[in-house]
Scaffold this motif. Structure first.
Motif, PDB file in Angstrom:
ATOM      1  N   THR A  91      78.931  37.559  16.334  1.00 30.48           N
ATOM      2  CA  THR A  91      77.606  36.992  16.583  1.00 30.48           C
ATOM      3  C   THR A  91      76.454  37.957  16.302  1.00 30.48           C
ATOM      4  O   THR A  91      75.308  37.527  16.244  1.00 30.48           O
ATOM      5  N   ASP A 245      75.559  29.636  25.519  1.00 27.96           N
ATOM      6  CA  ASP A 245      74.748  30.242  24.480  1.00 27.96           C
ATOM      7  C   ASP A 245      75.671  30.593  23.307  1.00 27.96           C
ATOM      8  O   ASP A 245      76.797  31.053  23.507  1.00 27.96           O
ATOM      9  N   SER A 246      75.189  30.403  22.093  1.00 24.82           N
ATOM     10  CA  SER A 246      76.038  30.618  20.923  1.00 24.82           C
ATOM     11  C   SER A 246      76.408  32.080  20.713  1.00 24.82           C
ATOM     12  O   SER A 246      77.307  32.383  19.930  1.00 24.82           O
ATOM     13  N   THR A 247      75.753  33.015  21.420  1.00 26.48           N
ATOM     14  CA  THR A 247      76.107  34.431  21.310  1.00 26.48           C
ATOM     15  C   THR A 247      76.694  34.997  22.603  1.00 26.48           C
ATOM     16  O   THR A 247      76.872  36.209  22.715  1.00 26.48           O
ATOM     17  N   ASP A 248      77.001  34.144  23.557  1.00 23.36           N
ATOM     18  CA  ASP A 248      77.523  34.602  24.851  1.00 23.36           C
ATOM     19  C   ASP A 248      78.981  35.018  24.691  1.00 23.36           C
ATOM     20  O   ASP A 248      79.863  34.181  24.510  1.00 23.36           O
ATOM     21  N   HIS A 270      70.073  28.379  23.605  1.00 22.96           N
ATOM     22  CA  HIS A 270      69.695  29.719  23.137  1.00 22.96           C
ATOM     23  C   HIS A 270      68.971  30.436  24.276  1.00 22.96           C
ATOM     24  O   HIS A 270      67.918  29.983  24.723  1.00 22.96           O
ATOM     25  N   ASN A 271      69.544  31.545  24.738  1.00 18.77           N
ATOM     26  CA  ASN A 271      68.995  32.289  25.871  1.00 18.77           C
ATOM     27  C   ASN A 271      68.241  33.545  25.464  1.00 18.77           C
ATOM     28  O   ASN A 271      67.945  34.394  26.310  1.00 18.77           O
ATOM     29  N   MET A 275      71.778  36.744  26.700  1.00 16.77           N
ATOM     30  CA  MET A 275      72.616  35.594  26.372  1.00 16.77           C
ATOM     31  C   MET A 275      73.453  35.079  27.538  1.00 16.77           C
ATOM     32  O   MET A 275      73.780  33.905  27.587  1.00 16.77           O
TER      33      MET A 275
END
Length: 306
Positions: A91, A245-248, A270-271, A275
């Motif tokens: 990510t 979140d997509s990067t968590d 999205h955070n 994330m």
């Protein structure tokens, strides 16, 4: 008799129920308000607190336990750290992959202790250099992964944490929100038939959840999945919204529906740079709508002034 029960994640051992509530309750209420309500009254939201179960006993000079690479002591801890590293590399383009030249991330648990330590040190260097983890100390990362693996391996801690959550849920509870490890504790509590007589929970909301990680979490749940690795549906729950979140890197598997059933709705948010932060999740409109839907289920919840 709270309408909403929030179950926190890792790293809260030096907080209390009250100090945590000061952070998360306003954000949860605010998220519901952003979604156009209904908005729960602040005193109708409670925190199921279990962080003190991970607080070290006795006294220690210098405060926080000074974890370092050598404190990755079990195969589960090692595997979780390596999975976090691989996901961070996926990510964040600035993070080298474990198998990148010179990254020293290919050694497994069965390798020599020196090679394992090299891999752990490389993983910690990579993770603490990631954009969304910049400023996080090695000891904090190690402490967090140790809490997740400890919950799944220490039956006394597991039982005590579930009892704390069960004590907060009543027949008046409409929404249970579980963040990070708290989603695992909440899930197992909601599945436990010895607790949920009279419970009817319109909405279960999981945020930043590791529940989809098969070998490290899913396969070790209580109750266990069936022979096809299909997890048990938490009995009193009507709807389940899972938000990631997509990067968590903690929510490594962002879709729970394949493992937990068609009743799960998986959503991405999205955070920003934080994330995995619970307050970022709680102020997302997607979380607010899921909470509001649970409160709207029969229209009897006490709401705040708009």
């Amino acid at each position: 008799m709270s309408a909403v029960v929030f179950v926190h994640g890792v790293g809260k051992q030096y907080l209390s129920e009250d100090s945590l509530a000061r952070d998360v309750v306003p954000e949860l209420v605010g998220g519901a308000r952003l979604s156009d309500g209904p908005v729960p009254a602040s005193d109708d939201v409670s925190v199921a607190f279990y962080g003190d179960l991970f607080r070290p006993h006795g006294t220690r000079a210098g405060g926080e336990f000074p974890y370092e690479a050598a404190d990755i002591e079990t195969e589960d801890e090692f595997r979780l750290l390596m999975e976090w590293w691989a996901e961070a590399a996926r990510t964040d383009p600035a993070v080298p992959a474990p198998n990148a030249p010179g990254s020293r991330g290919t050694a497994g648990w069965a390798a020599s202790r020196a090679l394992r330590l090299n891999s752990v040190r490389s993983a910690l260097d990579a993770l603490t250099g990631a954009a969304f983890l910049r400023g996080v100390l090695d000891r904090a990362l190690i402490g967090d992964l140790k809490q997740l693996t400890a919950y799944l391996s220490d039956q006394a801690v597991r039982s005590a944490a579930r009892a704390r959550v069960a004590a907060r849920i009543t027949p008046a509870t409409k929404v249970v929100v579980g963040h990070s490890l708290g989603s695992v504790v909440a899930y197992e509590t909601l599945c436990d038939r010895t607790h949920h007589t009279g419970w009817d929970v319109p909405a279960f909301v999981t945020i930043g959840s590791p529940l989809g990680m098969r070998s490290l979490v899913l396969d070790r749940l209580d109750p266990a999945p069936d022979g096809n690795r299909r997890a048990v549906w938490p009995g009193p729950v009507r709807t389940w919204t899972n938000i990631a979140d997509s990067t968590d890197i903690v929510a490594l598997v962002r879709e729970l529906r394949p493992s937990y059933g068609d009743g799960v709705t998986d959503l991405l948010v999205h955070n920003g740079s934080h994330m995995h932060d619970a307050t970022r999740y709680l102020t997302a409109a997607e979380t607010g709508r899921a909470v509001a839907a649970g409160l709207r289920a029969d229209g009897t919840v006490r709401t705040a002034d708009r």
